[in-house]
Motif scaffolding. Structure first.
Motif, PDB file in Angstrom:
ATOM      1  N   LEU A 154       0.831  -1.207   0.000  1.00 11.91           N
ATOM      2  CA  LEU A 154       0.000   0.000   0.000  1.00 11.91           C
ATOM      3  C   LEU A 154       0.859   1.248   0.000  1.00 11.91           C
ATOM      4  N   ALA A 155       1.857   1.272   0.895  1.00  8.18           N
ATOM      5  CA  ALA A 155       2.660   2.480   1.052  1.00  8.18           C
ATOM      6  C   ALA A 155       3.397   2.794  -0.240  1.00  8.18           C
ATOM      7  N   LEU A 156       4.038   1.780  -0.823  1.00  9.80           N
ATOM      8  CA  LEU A 156       4.787   2.025  -2.052  1.00  9.80           C
ATOM      9  C   LEU A 156       3.850   2.451  -3.176  1.00  9.80           C
ATOM     10  N   SER A 157       2.655   1.855  -3.223  1.00  8.19           N
ATOM     11  CA  SER A 157       1.729   2.189  -4.307  1.00  8.19           C
ATOM     12  C   SER A 157       1.287   3.638  -4.221  1.00  8.19           C
ATOM     13  N   VAL A 158       0.845   4.067  -3.024  1.00 11.14           N
ATOM     14  CA  VAL A 158       0.326   5.435  -2.961  1.00 11.14           C
ATOM     15  C   VAL A 158       1.455   6.443  -3.103  1.00 11.14           C
ATOM     16  N   TYR A 159       2.623   6.097  -2.577  1.00 13.28           N
ATOM     17  CA  TYR A 159       3.750   7.034  -2.686  1.00 13.28           C
ATOM     18  C   TYR A 159       4.180   7.174  -4.140  1.00 13.28           C
ATOM     19  N   THR A 160       4.425   6.044  -4.812  1.00 15.08           N
ATOM     20  CA  THR A 160       4.851   6.120  -6.206  1.00 15.08           C
ATOM     21  C   THR A 160       3.723   6.639  -7.081  1.00 15.08           C
ATOM     22  N   GLY A 161       2.473   6.323  -6.694  1.00 12.45           N
ATOM     23  CA  GLY A 161       1.327   6.812  -7.453  1.00 12.45           C
ATOM     24  C   GLY A 161       1.339   8.324  -7.585  1.00 12.45           C
ATOM     25  N   ALA A 162       1.761   9.011  -6.522  1.00  9.14           N
ATOM     26  CA  ALA A 162       1.796  10.472  -6.560  1.00  9.14           C
ATOM     27  C   ALA A 162       2.783  10.949  -7.619  1.00  9.14           C
ATOM     28  N   PHE A 163       3.907  10.255  -7.731  1.00  2.00           N
ATOM     29  CA  PHE A 163       4.899  10.657  -8.735  1.00  2.00           C
ATOM     30  C   PHE A 163       4.396  10.340 -10.141  1.00  2.00           C
ATOM     31  N   ILE A 164       3.761   9.148 -10.270  1.00  2.00           N
ATOM     32  CA  ILE A 164       3.246   8.763 -11.583  1.00  2.00           C
ATOM     33  C   ILE A 164       2.170   9.737 -12.029  1.00  2.00           C
ATOM     34  N   ALA A 165       1.367  10.213 -11.066  1.00  7.59           N
ATOM     35  CA  ALA A 165       0.315  11.172 -11.405  1.00  7.59           C
ATOM     36  C   ALA A 165       0.925  12.400 -12.064  1.00  7.59           C
ATOM     37  N   GLU A 166       2.040  12.867 -11.527  1.00  4.64           N
ATOM     38  CA  GLU A 166       2.692  14.029 -12.113  1.00  4.64           C
ATOM     39  C   GLU A 166       3.204  13.725 -13.517  1.00  4.64           C
ATOM     40  N   ASN A 167       3.765  12.521 -13.694  1.00  6.04           N
ATOM     41  CA  ASN A 167       4.252  12.162 -15.030  1.00  6.04           C
ATOM     42  C   ASN A 167       3.115  12.122 -16.037  1.00  6.04           C
ATOM     43  N   VAL A 168       1.987  11.528 -15.610  1.00  9.40           N
ATOM     44  CA  VAL A 168       0.843  11.408 -16.513  1.00  9.40           C
ATOM     45  C   VAL A 168       0.329  12.793 -16.882  1.00  9.40           C
TER      46      VAL A 168
END
Lengths: 408, 432
Positions: free
Chosen positions: A281-295
């Motif tokens: 969960l932690a890795l997903s939401v943390y990396t998700g925030a970065f991926i959101a910026e890339n998208v």
């Protein structure tokens, strides 16, 4: 240094020592020679220190310790493992655990990230602000703190397994298959019987067929201008495994968590440990925030004129998205996305903070402490991560060169 | 346009109608709501979902935050005072404030020293961050590392003073040598001069060990957020020059130098920081001469700097690659040598392009300083995970502590990223 003597002989006899520094023909060679000497000297110095230190400590470099019995338990293992197994097996369990959490994390982080990235561009003020808050909150706080916090949430939540037991349980299984207790998540497990290999082949063939049909559609479109429907690809992808599943009945089955088996615990199914859930969960939401910026950056990078031009050609919005915007956005999104996958994999080494037995925790943690083989353990640990990183970036380079704009 | 139909229509209005206010649904708050929140049915649904989510978050968070207890000596006392209201027990922050900031063994009567160093940090970085400030303030920036070292570690001021003297001497040696020799030779001369001064000053320090002495503090006594700040500031500032050198090396035409740089960058970027910290913690000692005792903080600084410089090198490489070929050719056509063209033409532009990337690395690095808690150093996260949560007084106060640490990092990192966006706008010399 052969070239120096060659050109020296050819050109003139007036070669002066100062030309090694002042003449651009030789300067590069001089500096490289100095750099090489420095590096060799440094390496030799470090190596000599190592030999002397090891001799003083009565140690040697040997990987014999990998065969010895590990003597510690691992709560989550994908392969059979007991405390009698060797350190090597413990390391393999760790490797598989790392790959498992990295794979799971990449999938969920992509889903979260793409959703958040698209929603952040939404014209709905509230939604876009909410997503900005999510992205900023997660990007600006260390991943270790998020892992510890989510680890705490996961640890304190979940009831006693007994609540799910008996004829008349206090709580029912979620969808009849999942139970989140203080021991972890009970979920259905896949059990493979004879013939499972054929089902697996069918799945692979389905995936290959999916892409072949897509390619065929594209080819006919470009060659004859006829647009074939896309739905048969889905039929191949889903249909083949389903047919195989029924053809080889019993080859693949689900073992459900059984709440009736005894009075104390849920049996059957598989238990996904809390550390895995927390880290995932932690890795997903943390990396998700970065991926959101890339998208977001990728979608913004496609100029508005492209959308307008596509609309002027008479394409419908869905086709504009699929044929014009997405291919161009993906070219921008994919490279940083893959770096994020790499970051997630490397961040999974923080598993040690929530007690998940990944490679850093087994080989670099308990095995290292028990055997004292620091150099060997850390060397293997680094090699493992290096292999993963280099293979991911190799794949990325191949992809990049395939989709890169062909210019001049 | 209006003329064209003048003859063909029977009636043309001869006076203007007074300007009318826009319909009420098209102005002010209502228009804003309609366009931003309720523009279509799916958006309306999304809005209500968002409102619900915000409500759930705030209804859980606000009572916890506002009803919190700030004065108590243990979690039991906290619970008694709250009487099961579920509010936060922030007393742990007031009681352990100093430990969270300075670690648990920094002498408490010396807290003013790191605090002063922290305040001076802002004075020192201000001229670097804001070009509008007088350039003379850069002197403070140059002096700052030496002052900060003296303040934080203590001991005689002579160590810092002679370290500074060595740097100044090296600089003068460089300017003297540069008139005759090229960049690389002058650099060598400068390094030799500095080393000579440092070596000689060793005797002077041995003569006067008590000159302007502050009580010395061991590195292992540093902790808390101070440790994060120290590691972050030192490693970011050290990794910038190293990163630039590595990036230039990677772009170099000289194959051996290029290979060395590529191998270093790929190796460091390929492994997680935590393994490098393990190296600092358990392996590095094997590679040093027998009998050397090497400060753990110094080892960690070396490793984190290596890590950060590899990342910064990649960012700067991007900046170098983004420059048009003509800039390199222009520099060559002016007759500049390699170092002059890099210093005067290429790097200023490349660094400007790489600002967002460098800031990203800096922010990431600052966040990664928390990883030292895994090798049992007591930075702010290490303090929370170790001494504070393990104590019987505060066992179980997770949210307040983690929330506080998260807030510290959030404020710093968000501030840095906002600054970088401001700087990008300032430096935007292309007219768009």
């Amino acid at each position: 240094m052969a070239s120096i003597s060659d050109s020296d002989a050819n050109q003139s006899s007036s070669f002066k020592l100062s030309m090694l520094v002042n003449d651009t023909r030789y300067r590069g060679l001089t500096f490289q020679f100095i750099a090489l000497m420095l590096i060799i000297f440094l390496m030799a110095w470090l190596g000599m220190n190592l030999v002397r230190n090891l001799a003083a400590a009565g140690l040697d470099i040997s990987y014999g310790f990998l065969d010895q019995s590990a003597g510690y338990d691992i709560n989550q293992a994908l392969i059979p493992y007991t405390s009698q197994s060797s350190h090597l097996q413990a390391a393999i369990v760790g490797v598989l655990n790392t790959l498992l959490v990295a794979l799971l994390g990449c999938v969920t982080a992509t889903i979260i990230g793409v959703t958040a990235g698209v929603l952040r561009l939404s014209k709905n003020w509230l939604i876009s602000r909410l997503m900005s808050a999510y992205v900023e909150a997660f990007r600006n706080v260390p991943v270790l703190i998020w892992i510890l916090m989510i680890g705490t949430i996961v640890t304190v939540s979940g009831g006693n397994p007994r609540e799910f037991l008996g004829e008349d349980p206090n709580s029912n299984l979620f969808l009849g298959a999942f139970a989140f207790t203080n021991r972890g998540l009970y979920a259905p497990a896949v059990e493979l019987g004879p013939g499972a290999i054929f089902v697996a082949i069918a799945v692979v063939v389905g995936i290959v067929g999916f892409f072949l049909w897509r390619r065929h559609v594209k080819k006919t479109l470009f060659q004859s201008g006829k647009l074939l429907p896309a739905w048969p690809s889905w039929l191949i992808l889903i249909g083949l495994p389903v047919i195989a599943y029924f053809a080889f009945a019993g080859a693949v089955s689900l073992s459900m968590p059984d709440t009736m088996a005894n009075r104390f615990n849920i049996q059957g199914g598989t238990l996904v440990g809390k550390p895995l859930i927390a880290l995932w969960l932690a890795l997903s939401v943390y990396t998700g925030a970065f991926i959101a910026e890339n998208v977001r950056a990728g979608i913004l990078a496609v100029s508005k004129g492209q959308t307008e031009a596509a609309a002027a050609l008479g394409l419908r919005p869905r086709r504009v998205m699929n044929l014009v915007v997405l291919p161009q956005a993906l070219r921008v999104i994919i490279p940083p996305l893959i770096s994020q996958y790499l970051n997630l994999t490397k961040n999974s080494s923080l598993a040690i903070a929530v007690g998940y037995a990944d490679i850093t925790a087994t080989l670099g943690g308990i095995t290292l402490n028990q055997t004292g083989r620091a150099i060997e353990c850390i060397l293997m640990l680094m090699l493992f991560y290096l292999i993963i990183s280099l293979s991911i970036s190799a794949i990325m380079n191949v992809y990049n060169s395939r989709v890169a704009l062909k210019e001049r | 346009m209006s003329d064209t139909h003048a003859q063909s229509v029977a009636y043309v209005r001869e006076s203007f109608i007074d300007q009318q206010p826009a319909p009420i649904t098209e102005t002010g708050a209502i228009k804003w709501l309609r366009t931003n929140l309720f523009s279509s049915i799916p958006y309306t649904i999304l809005t209500f979902v968002a409102i619900y989510v915000i409500y759930v978050l705030l209804s859980g968070f606000l009572p916890w935050l506002l009803g919190g207890v700030w004065n108590a000596s243990s979690i039991r006392e906290c619970r008694e005072m709250m009487g099961g209201s579920g509010a936060g027990c922030f007393a742990v922050l007031t009681e352990r404030w100093n430990q969270l900031l300075f670690g648990f063994s920094y002498p408490s009567e010396e807290y003013w020293r790191p605090s002063l160093a922290f305040v001076l940090l802002f004075v020192a970085v201000a001229p670097v961050l804001f070009a509008a400030l007088p350039r003379k303030m850069l002197v403070i920036t140059l002096l700052y590392p030496f002052i900060a070292y003296w303040l934080i570690w203590g001991g005689t001021i002579l160590v810092s003073a002679f370290a500074l003297l060595g740097v100044v001497g090296g600089y003068f040696a460089y300017t003297m040598a540069e008139r005759r020799a090229g960049f690389a030779l002058s650099l060598l001369v400068a390094v030799l001069a500095a080393v000579a001064i440092w070596w000689l000053s060793g005797f002077a320090v041995a003569e006067e060990p008590g000159f302007l002495e502050l009580p010395p503090v061991e590195s292992r006594n540093m902790g808390g957020f101070m440790l994060n700040m120290m590691l972050g500031v030192v490693c970011v500032s050290l990794s910038l020059p190293f990163g630039i050198v590595l990036a230039l090396g990677r772009q170099s035409r000289l194959p051996i130098i290029k290979f060395i740089c590529v191998a270093f960058i790929e190796f460091v970027r390929g492994v997680p920081l935590i393994t490098l910290l393990f190296v600092a913690n358990v392996v590095l000692a094997y590679f040093l001469p027998p009998g050397t005792t090497f400060d753990l903080i110094l080892r960690v600084i070396i490793m984190i700097t290596m890590f950060a410089s590899a990342y910064i090198a990649e960012v700067i490489r991007g900046g170098l690659a983004a420059l048009p070929r003509g800039q390199y050719e222009g520099a060559e056509s002016l007759g500049l040598d390699y170092w002059q063209s890099m210093r005067l033409i290429i790097l200023p532009q490349a660094l400007k392009i790489s600002i967002p990337g460098i800031v990203n690395v800096a922010v990431g690095l600052f966040k990664d300083t928390t990883l030292v808690s895994i090798i049992s150093m007591f930075d702010v996260v290490g303090m929370i995970r170790g001494p504070i949560l393990a104590s019987t007084d505060w066992n179980g106060v997770y949210w307040e502590l983690y929330g506080f640490a998260a807030l510290l990092f959030f404020v710093t990192c968000y501030g840095i990223s906002q600054y970088s966006q401001w700087l990008e706008r300032q430096l935007a010399t292309d007219h768009r």
